[in-house]
Design a protein around this motif. Structure first.
Motif, PDB file in Angstrom:
ATOM      1  N   ILE A  61       4.031   0.456  -0.318  1.00  0.00           N
ATOM      2  CA  ILE A  61       3.087   1.572  -0.161  1.00  0.00           C
ATOM      3  C   ILE A  61       1.906   1.396  -1.105  1.00  0.00           C
ATOM      4  CG2 ILE A  61       2.784   4.045  -0.597  1.00  0.00           C
ATOM      5  CD1 ILE A  61       5.559   4.487   0.584  1.00  0.00           C
ATOM      6  N   VAL A  62       2.189   1.008  -2.346  1.00  0.00           N
ATOM      7  CA  VAL A  62       1.120   0.779  -3.321  1.00  0.00           C
ATOM      8  C   VAL A  62       0.227  -0.379  -2.882  1.00  0.00           C
ATOM      9  CG1 VAL A  62       0.616   0.071  -5.686  1.00  0.00           C
ATOM     10  CG2 VAL A  62       2.403   1.756  -5.244  1.00  0.00           C
ATOM     11  N   VAL A  63       0.844  -1.492  -2.473  1.00  0.00           N
ATOM     12  CA  VAL A  63       0.076  -2.663  -2.041  1.00  0.00           C
ATOM     13  C   VAL A  63      -0.802  -2.322  -0.830  1.00  0.00           C
ATOM     14  CG1 VAL A  63       0.247  -4.973  -1.050  1.00  0.00           C
ATOM     15  CG2 VAL A  63       1.728  -4.331  -2.959  1.00  0.00           C
ATOM     16  N   LEU A  64      -0.227  -1.643   0.131  1.00  0.00           N
ATOM     17  CA  LEU A  64      -0.978  -1.287   1.334  1.00  0.00           C
ATOM     18  C   LEU A  64      -2.092  -0.287   1.031  1.00  0.00           C
ATOM     19  CD1 LEU A  64       1.986  -1.068   3.860  1.00  0.00           C
ATOM     20  CD2 LEU A  64       0.153  -2.774   3.861  1.00  0.00           C
TER      21      LEU A  64
ATOM     22  N   ALA B  85       0.707  -0.335   9.121  1.00  0.00           N
ATOM     23  CA  ALA B  85       1.804  -0.780   8.273  1.00  0.00           C
ATOM     24  C   ALA B  85       2.129   0.279   7.225  1.00  0.00           C
ATOM     25  CB  ALA B  85       1.456  -2.107   7.600  1.00  0.00           C
ATOM     26  N   ALA B  86       1.093   0.925   6.696  1.00  0.00           N
ATOM     27  CA  ALA B  86       1.308   2.003   5.735  1.00  0.00           C
ATOM     28  C   ALA B  86       1.991   3.191   6.396  1.00  0.00           C
ATOM     29  CB  ALA B  86      -0.024   2.434   5.130  1.00  0.00           C
ATOM     30  N   LEU B  87       1.627   3.454   7.643  1.00  0.00           N
ATOM     31  CA  LEU B  87       2.287   4.534   8.390  1.00  0.00           C
ATOM     32  C   LEU B  87       3.783   4.257   8.516  1.00  0.00           C
ATOM     33  CD1 LEU B  87       2.216   7.081  10.174  1.00  0.00           C
ATOM     34  CD2 LEU B  87       1.663   5.593  12.114  1.00  0.00           C
ATOM     35  N   LEU B  88       4.122   3.013   8.815  1.00  0.00           N
ATOM     36  CA  LEU B  88       5.530   2.635   8.931  1.00  0.00           C
ATOM     37  C   LEU B  88       6.235   2.746   7.587  1.00  0.00           C
ATOM     38  CD1 LEU B  88       7.663   1.538  10.907  1.00  0.00           C
ATOM     39  CD2 LEU B  88       6.970  -0.775  10.233  1.00  0.00           C
TER      40      LEU B  88
ATOM     41  N   VAL C  86      -1.759   3.151  -7.357  1.00  0.00           N
ATOM     42  CA  VAL C  86      -0.524   3.573  -8.021  1.00  0.00           C
ATOM     43  C   VAL C  86      -0.547   5.074  -8.294  1.00  0.00           C
ATOM     44  CG1 VAL C  86       0.954   3.260 -10.034  1.00  0.00           C
ATOM     45  CG2 VAL C  86      -0.252   1.295  -9.064  1.00  0.00           C
ATOM     46  N   MET C  87      -1.699   5.593  -8.729  1.00  0.00           N
ATOM     47  CA  MET C  87      -1.810   7.017  -9.042  1.00  0.00           C
ATOM     48  C   MET C  87      -1.472   7.887  -7.833  1.00  0.00           C
ATOM     49  SD  MET C  87      -5.287   7.046 -11.362  1.00  0.00           S
ATOM     50  CE  MET C  87      -5.317   8.848 -11.519  1.00  0.00           C
ATOM     51  N   GLY C  88      -1.805   7.408  -6.645  1.00  0.00           N
ATOM     52  CA  GLY C  88      -1.559   8.187  -5.446  1.00  0.00           C
ATOM     53  C   GLY C  88      -0.089   8.411  -5.153  1.00  0.00           C
ATOM     54  N   THR C  89       0.772   7.628  -5.798  1.00  0.00           N
ATOM     55  CA  THR C  89       2.213   7.772  -5.574  1.00  0.00           C
ATOM     56  C   THR C  89       2.891   8.594  -6.674  1.00  0.00           C
ATOM     57  OG1 THR C  89       2.777   5.742  -6.780  1.00  0.00           O
ATOM     58  CG2 THR C  89       2.229   5.510  -4.438  1.00  0.00           C
TER      59      THR C  89
ATOM     60  N   MET D 128      11.708  -0.820  -3.011  1.00  0.00           N
ATOM     61  CA  MET D 128      10.923  -1.865  -2.339  1.00  0.00           C
ATOM     62  C   MET D 128       9.849  -1.260  -1.450  1.00  0.00           C
ATOM     63  SD  MET D 128      10.549  -5.098  -2.131  1.00  0.00           S
ATOM     64  CE  MET D 128       9.845  -6.366  -1.103  1.00  0.00           C
ATOM     65  N   VAL D 129      10.210  -0.180  -0.747  1.00  0.00           N
ATOM     66  CA  VAL D 129       9.229   0.497   0.112  1.00  0.00           C
ATOM     67  C   VAL D 129       8.078   1.032  -0.724  1.00  0.00           C
ATOM     68  CG1 VAL D 129       8.869   2.477   1.636  1.00  0.00           C
ATOM     69  CG2 VAL D 129      10.894   1.049   1.913  1.00  0.00           C
ATOM     70  N   ASP D 130       8.391   1.579  -1.923  1.00  0.00           N
ATOM     71  CA  ASP D 130       7.354   2.120  -2.789  1.00  0.00           C
ATOM     72  C   ASP D 130       6.334   1.054  -3.176  1.00  0.00           C
ATOM     73  OD1 ASP D 130       8.575   4.537  -2.659  1.00  0.00           O
ATOM     74  OD2 ASP D 130       9.552   4.408  -4.618  1.00  0.00           O
ATOM     75  N   ILE D 131       6.817  -0.155  -3.449  1.00  0.00           N
ATOM     76  CA  ILE D 131       5.905  -1.244  -3.808  1.00  0.00           C
ATOM     77  C   ILE D 131       4.971  -1.554  -2.651  1.00  0.00           C
ATOM     78  CG2 ILE D 131       5.776  -3.697  -4.403  1.00  0.00           C
ATOM     79  CD1 ILE D 131       8.430  -3.377  -5.877  1.00  0.00           C
TER      80      ILE D 131
END
Length: 301
Positions: free
Chosen positions: A6-9, A59-62, A291-294, A1-4
């Motif tokens: 991160i992508v959205v943010l 929020a992305a930092l968190l 997405v690529m960044g993850t 869930m956190v990964d999703i």
């Protein structure tokens, strides 16, 4: 869930960052063409973009801290956040981005629109776009190529933001055209023609830096095996979308901009449709990049 999240943010930050640089930059280099239009909407768009980034970056930092700490409960602890901000380049970049967004929001709210304000916002936009390199793969390169890859990544992000911000400006200009206004049509035609040099430079920078970045992230030995990894699949999708954007930009430059100067009524329907498609493709590319960044690049596998 956190990964999703991160992508959205990431996607929200990329879109907001592109507007924060590309839009005030457009107002600077197109000032002579659009000054007579007395545009009010750029300030409103920049307020929303700066506010979105000022929320999305922390929020992305968190979210990043939660991914590294193992849970959201651990991420909100002062010690975890402090380690991320003081000990990780990613945390420092996100803090710089948050500060730049807050300053951009304050400048947009408090300063009167004009060349000085657009200059300040462009500078802050450059800082925001450059910070993306420190939260991407470019910052992870080690050895002698670190500086080259990082600088290339910064130039890539800045060029992309300038192009996407200009697309947003043109899309709104065309969408808000008052009926039967020859002076408005002439101003938009001049701004389209004036963007030719800026757009060509942006595309050239994207191509050159894209090749440099691919040399580091993919490597010559795996260039013909992109389909063997999720990162490679997304990179091929990105390249196809980029080619579509370049094709549409060429149509604008060599066909629709001259037609706009001669016959706005005939050019506008085609221009509105193609600008909408190009801007939508640009947003799709930002989503792909988020997405690529993850994902690990082929060179790291």
């Amino acid at each position: 869930m956190v990964d999703i999240w991160i992508v959205v943010l990431r996607g929200v930050q990329y879109a907001a960052g592109a507007l924060l640089l590309g839009l005030p930059a457009f107002m600077l280099y197109s000032q002579r063409a659009v000054a007579s239009l007395e545009l009010r909407w750029p300030r409103q768009v920049l307020i929303w973009a700066a506010a979105a980034l000022a929320v999305a970056a922390p929020a992305a930092l968190l979210a990043q801290t939660a991914m590294m700490a193992g849970s959201l409960n651990e991420a909100v602890k002062p010690a975890s956040l402090a380690f991320m901000v003081t000990g990780m380049g990613l945390g420092k970049a996100l803090m710089v981005r948050t500060l730049a967004a807050a300053l951009a929001l304050g400048a947009t709210l408090l300063l009167r629109p004009g060349r000085p304000t657009w200059s300040v916002l462009t500078l802050l936009g450059v800082i925001v776009s450059a910070s993306f390199a420190w939260t991407g793969h470019g910052a992870a390169t080690e050895g002698a190529g670190h500086a080259v890859h990082l600088i290339s990544d910064v130039v890539h992000a800045v060029a992309a933001s300038i192009w996407i911000g200009a697309l947003a400006a043109f899309a709104v200009l065309i969408g808000r055209r008052p009926s039967s206004n020859p002076s408005w049509d002439a101003s938009v035609a001049r701004s389209l023609t004036g963007f030719a040099g800026v757009g060509t430079a942006a595309v050239g920078a994207l191509v050159v830096t894209g090749l440099i970045n691919s040399a580091f992230l993919v490597g010559p030995s795996k260039a013909l095996e992109l389909w063997t990894s999720p990162y490679g699949d997304l990179l091929m999708i990105k390249l196809v979308l980029f080619g579509l954007m370049v094709g549409l930009a060429a149509v604008h430059r060599f066909r629709l901009a001259p037609l706009m100067a001669r016959d706005a009524g005939q050019a506008l329907p085609h221009l509105k449709k193609s600008l909408t498609v190009e801007f939508a493709v640009a947003l799709a590319i930002l989503a792909v990049i988020a997405v690529m960044g993850t994902l690990p690049p082929p060179a790291a596998l």
